[in-house]
Every structure is written in C-alpha cells, then in structure tokens.
Design a protein around this motif. Structure first.
Motif: not given
Length: 174
Positions: A52-53, A95-97, A99, A129
């Motif tokens: 994601d980032r 602060r991300s999408d 897992d 998560s």
C-alpha cells in the motif's frame, strides 16, 4: 549472513506472491532503512497488489507528524526503542489501507552509537489488523552501515511474512 542481497530478493518476491494470493496489503514505517524495505518490495512487478505505502520517517518530527508517535515517548526513551518501533508500526497501520505494517528504527552507524545503544542496535515493530503488536530487538554485528541496513531489511521482510502466515485469507464480500 555474509551477503543479505540474495535474501532480500528472495524474501521480497515471496512476500509479493504470498500477500497477493491471500489478498493482504503491507505498509512500512522506516527510519534507519530509509525506504529500502519499500524499494525491495516494489522492485517486483505486481507489487501494487500487495503493498500500500511507505512512511520514511527519519527524523523524530516525521515520526510524530506522519505516524503519530508520542513526542514524550521519543524524549523519554529515544527513537531507537521498542516503544517507538511499536508506535511506528501501529501508526503506519492506522494511516494506511494495509493489513500488516512493519517498522524499523535503529543505529546503522558509523556514528550515533553509545554504550547502551551501540551501532547495530535495531528495533522492529509489526502490527496487523488481526492481532497485537509485536516488537523485537536485534543487535547486528557492526560490519558497516550498508550491512546493518540490509540485514534490517531482511528481518523486516521476515516479520511481514510471519505475520502474513498467521492471518486468514481475505474473502470476496468484505
């Protein structure tokens, strides 16, 4: 590990494959590695399905602003600590999408070490998560800045893979 380059290539390819198959996304929060973990992952075609980032938070101000690390914790225990590594991982996850997020903070040298935190001291945080935050410390042999950074990347990739193995596969209706 004499040359961690091969391990980085192998582990990052495995991560992209495994995370893509499971429908998982990763994020990184990097200090002493300066984006090397993210670079290793995104070297592989198709990595956008698994990554994601990245947050490259080299300064304490960046850790506070980008990841929400508590300034008082930084002042009290210092950036190279388990508390900060865990907070960095949790901040990246929030602060991300992703897992799963991994964080790295350490002293790669050649300067910056002390008797309490010698060069080669690196803390890792991993948050998912699915479970609680994992924090580990490694004391790498001082074989130079490049070596410490590379073995830190290897350890971070291994942590991401371990957490990925413990997570259930995502299903299509979520």
């Amino acid at each position: 590990m004499d040359d961690p380059t091969k391990a980085i290539e192998t582990l990052s390819a495995e991560l992209v494959r495994d995370f893509t198959e499971k429908g998982l996304m990763a994020a990184t929060a990097e200090s002493c590695t300066g984006g090397m973990i993210a670079a290793a992952i995104t070297d592989h075609a198709g990595s956008s399905a698994a990554f994601d980032r990245a947050f490259v938070t080299y300064s304490n101000a960046a850790k506070i602003a980008m990841l929400g690390v508590d300034a008082e914790v930084l002042d009290t225990v210092g950036a190279v600590s388990g508390e900060v590594a865990g907070a960095m991982a949790e901040g990246a996850l929030a602060r991300s999408d992703a897992d799963i997020a991994v964080a790295v903070t350490g002293i790669a040298g050649p300067d910056g070490g002390s008797d309490i935190k010698p060069v080669g001291t690196v803390w890792f945080g991993a948050a998912s998560s699915f479970g609680s935050t994992l924090v580990i410390k490694r004391q790498f042999e001082d074989r130079g800045r490049a070596f410490i950074r590379q073995v830190s990347v290897v350890t971070a990739l291994e942590l991401l893979l371990q957490l990925g193995d413990s997570m259930p596969e995502k299903t299509g209706g979520d």
